[in-house]
Scaffold this motif. Structure first.
Motif, short mmCIF file in Angstrom:
data_model
loop_
_atom_site.label_atom_id
_atom_site.label_comp_id
_atom_site.label_asym_id
_atom_site.label_seq_id
_atom_site.Cartn_x
_atom_site.Cartn_y
_atom_site.Cartn_z
N ASP A 3 0.83 -1.21 0.00
CA ASP A 3 0.00 0.00 0.00
C ASP A 3 0.86 1.26 0.00
O ASP A 3 0.51 2.25 -0.65
CB ASP A 3 -0.93 0.01 1.22
CG ASP A 3 -2.04 -1.02 1.11
OD1 ASP A 3 -2.35 -1.44 -0.03
OD2 ASP A 3 -2.58 -1.40 2.16
N LYS A 4 1.99 1.24 0.70
CA LYS A 4 2.88 2.39 0.73
C LYS A 4 3.51 2.64 -0.65
O LYS A 4 3.63 3.78 -1.09
CB LYS A 4 3.97 2.21 1.77
CG LYS A 4 3.48 2.30 3.19
CD LYS A 4 4.64 2.15 4.16
CE LYS A 4 4.13 2.21 5.60
NZ LYS A 4 5.22 2.08 6.57
N THR A 5 3.88 1.57 -1.31
CA THR A 5 4.47 1.69 -2.64
C THR A 5 3.45 2.26 -3.62
O THR A 5 3.76 3.15 -4.42
CB THR A 5 4.97 0.33 -3.13
OG1 THR A 5 5.92 -0.19 -2.19
CG2 THR A 5 5.62 0.43 -4.50
N ARG A 6 2.24 1.75 -3.55
CA ARG A 6 1.17 2.23 -4.43
C ARG A 6 0.87 3.70 -4.17
O ARG A 6 0.71 4.49 -5.09
CB ARG A 6 -0.09 1.38 -4.21
CG ARG A 6 -1.12 1.53 -5.28
CD ARG A 6 -2.20 0.53 -5.09
NE ARG A 6 -1.62 -0.53 -4.25
CZ ARG A 6 -2.06 -1.75 -4.12
NH1 ARG A 6 -3.13 -2.09 -4.71
NH2 ARG A 6 -1.49 -2.64 -3.37
N LEU A 7 0.82 4.10 -2.91
CA LEU A 7 0.58 5.50 -2.55
C LEU A 7 1.72 6.39 -3.05
O LEU A 7 1.47 7.48 -3.58
CB LEU A 7 0.43 5.65 -1.03
CG LEU A 7 0.23 7.08 -0.53
CD1 LEU A 7 -1.05 7.68 -1.13
CD2 LEU A 7 0.19 7.11 0.99
N ALA A 8 2.95 5.90 -2.91
CA ALA A 8 4.09 6.68 -3.39
C ALA A 8 3.99 6.93 -4.88
O ALA A 8 4.18 8.05 -5.36
CB ALA A 8 5.39 5.96 -3.05
N TRP A 9 3.66 5.90 -5.65
CA TRP A 9 3.51 6.06 -7.10
C TRP A 9 2.34 6.98 -7.43
O TRP A 9 2.43 7.80 -8.36
CB TRP A 9 3.33 4.71 -7.79
CG TRP A 9 4.63 4.01 -8.01
CD1 TRP A 9 5.07 2.89 -7.39
CD2 TRP A 9 5.67 4.40 -8.91
NE1 TRP A 9 6.32 2.56 -7.84
CE2 TRP A 9 6.71 3.48 -8.78
CE3 TRP A 9 5.81 5.45 -9.81
CZ2 TRP A 9 7.88 3.56 -9.52
CZ3 TRP A 9 6.98 5.54 -10.55
CH2 TRP A 9 8.00 4.60 -10.40
N LEU A 10 1.27 6.86 -6.70
CA LEU A 10 0.11 7.71 -6.93
C LEU A 10 0.45 9.18 -6.69
O LEU A 10 0.03 10.06 -7.46
CB LEU A 10 -1.04 7.28 -6.00
CG LEU A 10 -2.34 8.04 -6.15
CD1 LEU A 10 -2.96 7.76 -7.51
CD2 LEU A 10 -3.30 7.65 -5.04
N LEU A 11 1.22 9.47 -5.68
CA LEU A 11 1.61 10.85 -5.38
C LEU A 11 2.68 11.38 -6.34
O LEU A 11 2.72 12.58 -6.62
CB LEU A 11 2.10 10.95 -3.93
CG LEU A 11 1.04 10.68 -2.86
CD1 LEU A 11 1.67 10.64 -1.48
CD2 LEU A 11 -0.08 11.70 -2.92
N LEU A 12 3.54 10.51 -6.82
CA LEU A 12 4.60 10.93 -7.72
C LEU A 12 4.15 11.09 -9.18
O LEU A 12 4.74 11.86 -9.93
CB LEU A 12 5.75 9.93 -7.68
CG LEU A 12 6.64 9.98 -6.46
CD1 LEU A 12 7.60 8.80 -6.46
CD2 LEU A 12 7.41 11.28 -6.42
N THR A 13 3.11 10.39 -9.56
CA THR A 13 2.69 10.37 -10.96
C THR A 13 2.39 11.75 -11.54
O THR A 13 2.88 12.07 -12.63
CB THR A 13 1.49 9.42 -11.15
OG1 THR A 13 1.91 8.11 -10.78
CG2 THR A 13 1.00 9.42 -12.58
N PRO A 14 1.62 12.63 -10.89
CA PRO A 14 1.37 13.95 -11.49
C PRO A 14 2.67 14.75 -11.73
O PRO A 14 2.83 15.38 -12.77
CB PRO A 14 0.47 14.65 -10.48
CG PRO A 14 -0.15 13.57 -9.69
CD PRO A 14 0.86 12.45 -9.65
N THR A 15 3.57 14.69 -10.78
CA THR A 15 4.83 15.41 -10.93
C THR A 15 5.66 14.83 -12.05
O THR A 15 6.24 15.55 -12.86
CB THR A 15 5.63 15.38 -9.62
OG1 THR A 15 4.83 15.95 -8.59
CG2 THR A 15 6.93 16.12 -9.74
N MET A 16 5.72 13.51 -12.14
CA MET A 16 6.48 12.87 -13.20
C MET A 16 5.88 13.19 -14.57
O MET A 16 6.62 13.43 -15.53
CB MET A 16 6.53 11.36 -12.96
CG MET A 16 7.38 10.99 -11.77
SD MET A 16 7.29 9.26 -11.26
CE MET A 16 7.77 8.43 -12.73
#
Length: 78
Positions: A3-16
């Protein structure tokens, strides 16, 4: 952990995506323009010239060849 990994990707995606847009759009536009006879602020629509610009650089532009050779030497030394 998952869940932490998924949340990290979710938060990073707009910036990326924004960084990719800011970096890749100008790069793509530059590559496209390198295959045309575009001139800055000329007001004339550019025409596709294919590899002619690159042929000119390699065969006739001594400053370009000097710059490439200098870059190669600098990269090797450093």
């Amino acid at each position: 952990e998952g869940d932490k990994t998924r949340l990290a990707w979710l938060l990073l995606t707009p910036t990326m995506l924004l960084i990719a847009l800011v970096a890749l759009f100008p790069l793509g536009q530059t590559i496209y323009q390198s295959f045309t006879d575009a001139r800055l602020a000329s007001g004339v629509a550019p025409k596709f010239v294919g590899l002619e610009n690159y042929r000119y650089l390699i065969t006739q532009d001594t400053a370009f060849r000097t710059a490439i050779w200098t870059t190669i030497k600098f990269s090797f030394v450093t």
